[in-house]
Scaffold this motif. Structure first.
Motif, mmCIF file in Angstrom:
data_model
loop_
_atom_site.group_PDB
_atom_site.id
_atom_site.type_symbol
_atom_site.label_atom_id
_atom_site.label_comp_id
_atom_site.label_asym_id
_atom_site.label_seq_id
_atom_site.Cartn_x
_atom_site.Cartn_y
_atom_site.Cartn_z
ATOM 1 N N LYS A 4 0.817 -1.208 0.000
ATOM 2 C CA LYS A 4 0.000 0.000 0.000
ATOM 3 C C LYS A 4 0.849 1.256 0.000
ATOM 4 C CE LYS A 4 -4.299 -1.620 1.719
ATOM 5 N NZ LYS A 4 -5.516 -0.993 1.302
ATOM 6 N N LEU A 5 2.085 1.170 0.505
ATOM 7 C CA LEU A 5 2.983 2.315 0.498
ATOM 8 C C LEU A 5 3.944 2.196 -0.666
ATOM 9 C CD1 LEU A 5 4.005 2.769 4.243
ATOM 10 C CD2 LEU A 5 2.280 4.007 2.957
ATOM 11 N N ALA A 6 4.355 3.333 -1.179
ATOM 12 C CA ALA A 6 5.356 3.372 -2.243
ATOM 13 C C ALA A 6 6.571 4.119 -1.696
ATOM 14 C CB ALA A 6 4.772 4.067 -3.463
ATOM 15 N N VAL A 7 7.357 4.696 -2.573
ATOM 16 C CA VAL A 7 8.519 5.459 -2.142
ATOM 17 C C VAL A 7 8.055 6.556 -1.187
ATOM 18 C CG1 VAL A 7 10.370 6.972 -2.943
ATOM 19 C CG2 VAL A 7 9.730 4.969 -4.288
ATOM 20 N N LEU A 8 8.762 6.721 -0.075
ATOM 21 C CA LEU A 8 8.363 7.698 0.927
ATOM 22 C C LEU A 8 8.812 9.099 0.526
ATOM 23 C CD1 LEU A 8 9.257 5.751 4.170
ATOM 24 C CD2 LEU A 8 7.062 5.911 3.029
ATOM 25 N N ARG A 26 7.621 -4.858 15.641
ATOM 26 C CA ARG A 26 8.204 -5.938 14.824
ATOM 27 C C ARG A 26 7.582 -5.958 13.429
ATOM 28 N NH1 ARG A 26 7.990 -8.443 19.898
ATOM 29 N NH2 ARG A 26 5.982 -9.414 19.452
ATOM 30 N N ASP A 27 6.261 -5.755 13.366
ATOM 31 C CA ASP A 27 5.589 -5.708 12.068
ATOM 32 C C ASP A 27 6.075 -4.526 11.236
ATOM 33 O OD1 ASP A 27 4.123 -7.984 12.624
ATOM 34 O OD2 ASP A 27 2.311 -6.885 13.223
ATOM 35 N N LEU A 28 6.274 -3.376 11.867
ATOM 36 C CA LEU A 28 6.788 -2.212 11.147
ATOM 37 C C LEU A 28 8.198 -2.474 10.615
ATOM 38 C CD1 LEU A 28 5.581 0.749 13.404
ATOM 39 C CD2 LEU A 28 4.842 0.260 11.064
ATOM 40 N N ALA A 29 9.025 -3.135 11.422
ATOM 41 C CA ALA A 29 10.388 -3.452 10.987
ATOM 42 C C ALA A 29 10.348 -4.410 9.795
ATOM 43 C CB ALA A 29 11.186 -4.052 12.140
ATOM 44 N N ALA A 30 9.473 -5.395 9.840
ATOM 45 C CA ALA A 30 9.350 -6.337 8.727
ATOM 46 C C ALA A 30 8.822 -5.620 7.488
ATOM 47 C CB ALA A 30 8.424 -7.491 9.121
ATOM 48 N N TYR A 31 7.840 -4.744 7.669
ATOM 49 C CA TYR A 31 7.289 -3.981 6.536
ATOM 50 C C TYR A 31 8.383 -3.109 5.923
ATOM 51 C CZ TYR A 31 3.620 -1.727 3.797
ATOM 52 O OH TYR A 31 2.821 -1.284 2.768
ATOM 53 N N VAL A 44 14.579 1.711 5.587
ATOM 54 C CA VAL A 44 13.792 2.771 6.218
ATOM 55 C C VAL A 44 13.634 2.451 7.694
ATOM 56 C CG1 VAL A 44 11.522 3.886 6.239
ATOM 57 C CG2 VAL A 44 12.510 3.136 4.080
ATOM 58 N N GLU A 45 13.787 3.451 8.532
ATOM 59 C CA GLU A 45 13.550 3.279 9.963
ATOM 60 C C GLU A 45 12.061 2.999 10.166
ATOM 61 O OE1 GLU A 45 13.725 6.008 13.951
ATOM 62 O OE2 GLU A 45 15.077 6.504 12.292
ATOM 63 N N PRO A 46 11.703 1.957 10.890
ATOM 64 C CA PRO A 46 10.290 1.594 11.054
ATOM 65 C C PRO A 46 9.403 2.752 11.516
ATOM 66 C CG PRO A 46 11.652 -0.165 11.887
ATOM 67 C CD PRO A 46 12.576 0.978 11.540
ATOM 68 N N ALA A 47 9.898 3.610 12.386
ATOM 69 C CA ALA A 47 9.090 4.731 12.872
ATOM 70 C C ALA A 47 8.691 5.679 11.745
ATOM 71 C CB ALA A 47 9.858 5.500 13.952
ATOM 72 N N LYS A 48 9.474 5.737 10.694
ATOM 73 C CA LYS A 48 9.169 6.621 9.564
ATOM 74 C C LYS A 48 7.997 6.100 8.730
ATOM 75 C CE LYS A 48 13.389 9.090 9.228
ATOM 76 N NZ LYS A 48 13.107 10.477 9.381
ATOM 77 N N LEU A 49 7.566 4.886 8.971
ATOM 78 C CA LEU A 49 6.430 4.320 8.251
ATOM 79 C C LEU A 49 5.093 4.755 8.842
ATOM 80 C CD1 LEU A 49 7.656 0.659 7.786
ATOM 81 C CD2 LEU A 49 7.611 2.461 6.056
ATOM 82 N N VAL A 50 5.092 5.150 10.096
ATOM 83 C CA VAL A 50 3.842 5.440 10.794
ATOM 84 C C VAL A 50 3.054 6.553 10.100
ATOM 85 C CG1 VAL A 50 2.819 6.206 12.976
ATOM 86 C CG2 VAL A 50 4.721 4.574 12.993
ATOM 87 N N ALA A 51 3.686 7.668 9.806
ATOM 88 C CA ALA A 51 2.969 8.791 9.190
ATOM 89 C C ALA A 51 2.395 8.435 7.821
ATOM 90 C CB ALA A 51 3.864 10.026 9.109
ATOM 91 N N PRO A 52 3.188 7.851 6.889
ATOM 92 C CA PRO A 52 2.597 7.516 5.600
ATOM 93 C C PRO A 52 1.482 6.471 5.707
ATOM 94 C CG PRO A 52 4.978 7.189 5.523
ATOM 95 C CD PRO A 52 4.622 7.632 6.889
ATOM 96 N N MET A 53 1.610 5.551 6.661
ATOM 97 C CA MET A 53 0.555 4.556 6.842
ATOM 98 C C MET A 53 -0.722 5.220 7.341
ATOM 99 S SD MET A 53 2.485 1.257 8.408
ATOM 100 C CE MET A 53 3.104 0.001 7.301
ATOM 101 N N ALA A 59 -6.758 8.625 3.999
ATOM 102 C CA ALA A 59 -7.131 8.947 2.614
ATOM 103 C C ALA A 59 -8.068 7.914 2.009
ATOM 104 C CB ALA A 59 -5.882 9.067 1.759
ATOM 105 N N THR A 60 -8.034 6.681 2.487
ATOM 106 C CA THR A 60 -8.854 5.625 1.901
ATOM 107 C C THR A 60 -10.060 5.254 2.763
ATOM 108 O OG1 THR A 60 -7.445 3.895 2.849
ATOM 109 C CG2 THR A 60 -6.908 4.650 0.615
ATOM 110 N N ASP A 61 -10.288 5.984 3.838
ATOM 111 C CA ASP A 61 -11.426 5.714 4.716
ATOM 112 C C ASP A 61 -12.629 6.514 4.216
ATOM 113 O OD1 ASP A 61 -13.360 5.725 6.799
ATOM 114 O OD2 ASP A 61 -11.795 5.315 8.274
ATOM 115 N N ARG A 62 -13.515 5.862 3.495
ATOM 116 C CA ARG A 62 -14.660 6.545 2.879
ATOM 117 C C ARG A 62 -15.600 7.148 3.905
ATOM 118 N NH1 ARG A 62 -16.036 2.344 -1.997
ATOM 119 N NH2 ARG A 62 -14.130 2.731 -3.168
ATOM 120 N N ALA A 63 -15.807 6.458 5.011
ATOM 121 C CA ALA A 63 -16.703 6.982 6.044
ATOM 122 C C ALA A 63 -16.135 8.275 6.626
ATOM 123 C CB ALA A 63 -16.910 5.949 7.140
#
Length: 71
Positions: A4-8, A26-31, A44-53, A59-63
Motif C-alpha cells: 500500500k505504500l510506495a517510495v516515501l 516488529r511488524d513495522l520493521a518487517a514492513y 527505512v527506519e520503522p518509525a518513519k512508516l507510521v505517518a505515511p501509513m 485517505a482511503t477511509d470513505r466513512a
C-alpha cells in the motif's frame, strides 16, 4: 506483490511521542524490510512508516471522508 505504500516522500515532520506494542514494532520493521527490497530504497527506519501509513489509512477511509465533508 503490491504494498500500500510506495517510495516515501521527504516531508518536514512534526514531532509526536507515541507508544506502540512490541508486536506492532516488529511488524513495522518487517514492513520496512519488504518496502526497501521492493522499492530499492535504502533501509527505512520503522518509525518513519507510521505517518505515511496513517495518511494512507485516512485517505482511503470513505466513512471519514464523508463525515469530514459535513463538518
Amino acid at each position: 506483490m503490491k504494498l500500500k505504500l510506495a517510495v516515501l516522500e521527504d516531508d518536514r515532520p512534526v514531532r509526536i511521542t507515541l507508544e506502540i506494542p512490541a508486536s506492532l514494532n516488529r511488524d513495522l520493521a518487517a514492513y520496512a524490510a519488504v518496502l526497501s527490497k521492493e522499492t530499492g530504497q535504502a533501509a527505512v527506519e520503522p518509525a518513519k512508516l507510521v505517518a505515511p501509513m496513517l495518511q494512507r489509512f485516512i485517505a482511503t477511509d470513505r466513512a471519514f471522508t464523508k463525515a469530514r465533508r459535513s463538518l
